[in-house]
Scaffold this active site. Structure first.
Site, PDB file in Angstrom:
ATOM      1  N   ARG A  29      12.115   4.605   7.272  1.00 38.07           N
ATOM      2  CA  ARG A  29      11.844   3.171   7.935  1.00 38.07           C
ATOM      3  C   ARG A  29      11.082   2.282   6.638  1.00 38.07           C
ATOM      4  NH1 ARG A  29       7.344  -0.175   7.662  1.00 38.07           N
ATOM      5  NH2 ARG A  29       5.971   1.767   8.139  1.00 38.07           N
ATOM      6  N   ASP A  30       9.911   2.601   6.068  1.00 37.82           N
ATOM      7  CA  ASP A  30       9.424   1.819   5.022  1.00 37.82           C
ATOM      8  C   ASP A  30      10.338   1.825   3.914  1.00 37.82           C
ATOM      9  OD1 ASP A  30       7.379   0.112   4.148  1.00 37.82           O
ATOM     10  OD2 ASP A  30       6.275   1.764   3.270  1.00 37.82           O
ATOM     11  N   HIS A 218      -1.541   5.470   2.666  1.00 40.93           N
ATOM     12  CA  HIS A 218      -0.270   5.152   2.321  1.00 40.93           C
ATOM     13  C   HIS A 218      -0.208   4.200   0.755  1.00 40.93           C
ATOM     14  CE1 HIS A 218       3.744   3.521   4.288  1.00 40.93           C
ATOM     15  NE2 HIS A 218       3.412   2.676   3.263  1.00 40.93           N
ATOM     16  N   HIS A 220       1.693   2.612  -2.475  1.00 41.41           N
ATOM     17  CA  HIS A 220       2.937   2.249  -3.275  1.00 41.41           C
ATOM     18  C   HIS A 220       2.655   2.483  -4.653  1.00 41.41           C
ATOM     19  CE1 HIS A 220       5.183   0.335   0.104  1.00 41.41           C
ATOM     20  NE2 HIS A 220       4.226   0.680   0.665  1.00 41.41           N
ATOM     21  N   CYS A 251      12.156  -2.478  -5.059  1.00 42.69           N
ATOM     22  CA  CYS A 251      11.936  -3.681  -4.862  1.00 42.69           C
ATOM     23  C   CYS A 251      13.458  -4.211  -5.478  1.00 42.69           C
ATOM     24  CB  CYS A 251      10.793  -4.319  -5.674  1.00 42.69           C
ATOM     25  SG  CYS A 251      11.044  -6.113  -5.860  1.00 42.69           S
ATOM     26  N   ASN A 260       7.412   3.163  -2.278  1.00 44.58           N
ATOM     27  CA  ASN A 260       6.383   4.043  -1.921  1.00 44.58           C
ATOM     28  C   ASN A 260       6.225   5.160  -2.814  1.00 44.58           C
ATOM     29  OD1 ASN A 260       5.703   3.295   1.149  1.00 44.58           O
ATOM     30  ND2 ASN A 260       7.929   2.925   0.904  1.00 44.58           N
TER      31      ASN A 260
END
Lengths: 309, 309
Positions: A29-30, A218, A220, A251, A260
């Site tokens: 997902r992320d 969470h 990054h 990115c 992540n």
């Protein structure tokens, strides 16, 4: 070369760490939502299947956000229809609002996550809401989800820095988070969405909450800080950590720039510390190497690169 | 974009960290020696000058190892002859043996470092010596260096894992290190040459030594663990950390694979923790971006990539 054949030192623990950590795998997902190459649904299904084979037991599968905003996840219903659910594995789905919840319920989802902002500007840009009015959107979504027997996780984004506002007041983050918990979220995932935090800030934020057992982190890895911040969080008692297989979520502006925290880099550290995760690192590395091929670029995970040279 | 403009949170310290850290910048030596593109001496001199401008006060400049083994540093004498030494900056040079010491003395060097192995196999492969007989090579080198008024640092390599032997006994590492200290080394740099260590192993090794004030750490980021291990070492009282500007030292087998801990990623963490380094991060990032251009490939430092997008 396998992870067990590269000259590993003895497993040695470190003071005040949990004995086990639950990895909340967000790669599908992320991770994927930030990848520019559109991945076919069959590949996503194989990815989820391989992640389960590697021992991951929480696989955030997709999102019911509007396809206009995240074209990569426009296949959410199709993906969930095709999913072979495994015993012992949960497949949470991100749900932005009531319409998303309707679609999730139709798809037979058991775990959802909502996505809140800790800052005014990001609430406006990402949710088209004020900091305060975002809760009006969440309240009916959460109460209906709870009534339907679903588990609800609350993401809090921009917990440390915000690209428009700069520093974020700890009290503001805590207020957003506590409100989500009071609303019925079982867990908060505190996100460093732009990857700027350092360990002291992490400790300070975690101390602001009443019950650390309901917190996940969470991070990054934009500035290379994700694993150090995770270590700091574990020392504060956190036992759920979000990460992305292979560090998915690069990115589009910079090849191999990272999104992540990579699950492999996390598992390497936890394995060395003797903290249980249930993950088979070699199987996971194989999976991420395979996914990197699908995306046509090297994995940003250091461990994946080192073990697949 | 500058480091101060990206949405930085407040500076927040963390328990039991030193108030200041001395960064031992190894980019020009350990970094470049592992880069396959040969860098002209004029570029190396500009690199050292820019690193000093950025506030780094220990610049390991080059090595007098035989040019056959490290062609990149074959220009050591020329480089030192051309160097404009700054007040307050020291320029240590790696010296493998007495012949190297002769050349270092001729070049007016004030700080040298010797390079020992913690394992039998690496001693054999890298030094053509046994674990025990390496000290016969170091003893006259160190005693003559001390007699000439030089400062001597001792590197201990393969402190955690060894690609041929696997695990390395802590007692063996400590024995090698203590012997170097007894010989007159002012400081040990404990190296994770293959980047496999995790924080508990770091703490365990550091506790094996009698005097932490004479220890520095030297982590490679092959498995993404370098910064977490550094954080663990700082909590044990270590105040000297080796790192490489831009994460120089990429392995030639994989583009952008990493060598040493990137100085920028270290400074980002220390800045956020309020630990003084004297380094101007923006100037350092500019320097590493410039050097990456010279090498024709992106920097492996996350911070350099994020700030030079």
């Amino acid at each position: 070369m396998g992870a067990r054949e590269v000259g590993l030192p003895d497993v040695v623990g470190s003071g005040s760490l949990p004995s086990a950590v639950k990895i909340w795998e967000v790669g599908a997902r992320d991770g994927l939502q930030n990848e520019s190459v559109v991945v076919p649904v069959a590949v996503k299904l194989e990815f989820l299947s391989r992640l389960a084979d590697a021992g991951l037991s929480v696989l955030e599968a997709t999102s019911f956000v509007h396809p206009k905003w995240v074209p990569q996840l426009a296949d959410a219903a199709e993906l969930l229809a095709g999913l072979s659910r495994r015993d012992g594995v949960v497949y949470p789905v991100l749900v932005p609002n009531e319409r998303g919840l309707d679609r999730a319920l139709e798809a037979g989802v058991t775990h959802i996550a909502i996505f809140a902002s800790a800052t005014e500007t990001f609430a406006s840009r990402n949710l088209n809401r004020t900091l305060d009015s975002q809760f009006e959107m969440f309240a009916p979504t959460v109460s209906r989800a709870l009534a339907a027997g679903l588990d609800v996780r609350g993401y809090v984004s921009m917990c440390f820095g915000d690209p428009w506002e700069g520093r974020v007041e700890r009290a503001q983050v805590v207020a957003v988070g506590e409100r989500l918990l009071e609303m019925g979220c079982s867990q908060l995932s505190l996100g460093d969405t732009i990857g700027v935090a350092t360990p002291g800030q992490v400790e300070s934020l975690l101390e602001g909450f009443r019950d650390v057992s309901r917190l996940a982190v969470h991070f990054h890895d934009t500035y290379g800080q994700a694993l150090s911040n995770t270590l700091a969080a574990l020392r504060c008692g956190v036992t759920t950590v979000d990460s992305s297989a292979g560090g998915l979520g690069g990115c589009p502006y910079a090849e191999s720039a990272t999104g992540n925290l990579a699950t492999e880099d996390l598992v390497w550290m936890l394995d060395g510390l003797g903290v249980e995760t249930g993950v088979d690192l070699d199987k996971l590395v194989e999976t991420s190497a395979w996914m990197a091929e699908q995306l046509g670029r090297p994995s940003p995970s250091r461990v994946v690169r080192a073990l697949t040279k």
